[in-house]
Design an enzyme around this catalytic site. Sequence first.
Site, PDB file in Angstrom:
ATOM      1  CG  HIS A 121      -1.888   1.059   1.174  1.00 24.13           C
ATOM      2  ND1 HIS A 121      -1.550   2.201   2.007  1.00 24.13           N
ATOM      3  CD2 HIS A 121      -3.343   0.527   1.085  1.00 24.13           C
ATOM      4  CE1 HIS A 121      -2.785   3.200   1.353  1.00 24.13           C
ATOM      5  NE2 HIS A 121      -3.786   2.172   1.165  1.00 24.13           N
ATOM      6  CG  ASP A 198       0.431  -2.475   6.112  1.00 26.74           C
ATOM      7  OD1 ASP A 198      -0.509  -2.141   7.074  1.00 26.74           O
ATOM      8  OD2 ASP A 198      -0.181  -1.298   5.088  1.00 26.74           O
ATOM      9  CD  GLN A 201      -6.867  -4.477   4.185  1.00 25.61           C
ATOM     10  OE1 GLN A 201      -7.724  -5.850   4.326  1.00 25.61           O
ATOM     11  NE2 GLN A 201      -6.971  -2.896   3.509  1.00 25.61           N
ATOM     12  CE  LYS A 224      -7.447  -0.646   5.985  1.00 30.90           C
ATOM     13  NZ  LYS A 224      -8.985   0.168   4.813  1.00 30.90           N
ATOM     14  CB  CYS A 361      -3.790   3.246  -1.707  1.00 31.78           C
ATOM     15  SG  CYS A 361      -5.170   4.464  -1.635  1.00 31.78           S
TER      16      CYS A 361
END
Length: 406
Positions: A121, A198, A201, A224, A361
């Site tokens: 991302h 990261d 997700q 999220k 993104c």
Amino acid sequence: MNITDIREQFPILHQQVNGHDLVYLDSAATSQKPRAVIETLDKYYNQYNSNVHRGVHTLGTRATDGYEGAREKVRKFINAKSMAEIIFTKGTTTSLNMVALSYARANLKPGDEVVITYMEHHANIIPWQQAVKATGATLKYIPLQEDGTISLEDVRETVTSNTKIVAVSHVSNVLGTVNPIKEMAKIAHDNGAVIVVDGAQSTPHMKIDVQDLDCDFFALSSHKMCGPTGVGVLYGKKALLENMEPAEFGGEMIDFVGLYESTWKELPWKFEAGTPIIAGAIGLGAAIDFLEEIGLDEISRHEHKLAAYALERFRQLDGVTVYGPEERAGLVTFNLDDVHPHDVATVLDAEGIAVRAGHHCAQPLMKWLDVTATARASFYLYNTEEEIDKLVEALQKTKEYFTNVF
């Protein structure tokens, strides 16, 4: 795991959009919020809204207890060793920027390397571009396999003794690829580098154990994972955080302020300048309670089943390209032949189906895929196979419409 009961807890799902029952397939962008989280925010603002830490009055004490209680919930949720390792931020983007500003710029020099992947991302690309530009270090990319996965052999070849930081997404927001973080962490550490993950997700969808992964930094976003917008978390190993200077300065994070010099509070508060995101943190705590009551393993199994079913149904459509590996997280990114993704999303919206269209993104990944944009359907604990059937039926209509009209 009773999906009907779960769906009952999400008020927003019980509405019609453009004359159709809402089918929300955009949870990779943001998840919907259960009633428990909404009511927690309502209770905070109605009953104990106050600033935290310094007040001795009852409202201030209750707000502080709620805020710091949420920090402890996050600590347990990702199995960090200490609350000192849990920093509240505005979200994953802010968390990654914090590492790039406070850690990378202080530790990189000319000749050093930062290693990332093509699937990142933008929030896990641009901060490192700026960090190497400021320090004279070099940015390198781990290549992707044809199916959008990472080979550990390629990781070993890319990460060298000059590598100081490896930054990687746990789960790709486009491909659904689940990266081997634990193995990548060992390769990074064997070469004297730290690994920054990261987790935007992955955290909503699977059990996270930062100690087992042995990651040095881990970033996540509340919105999220059924929590409020505007709040996230940076986890960092205590020894690393203790040696980092804050990226922001002001109230809350200080110990003493003199005319010419100031000193900072201990962890984690030295990284939380200004009035924190109190309601957001408390709401995140409520979201964690909600997810843990259902069970992350149950959620993960449900989403894995949905992804497999979606891939099976997509194979029944002609003229559809699906991107990413067979084994994936709960999302499917695709294109219809000769139909722009934004047109696909617009037609689906007319059927009450919400998907995401664009570059997500992830422009370097779009270039690697040799496309300018894609459509993406992403699933969460409240989605069903029946909703996937509606998506596939609507895609067939979309394909027929553009074939016949154009």
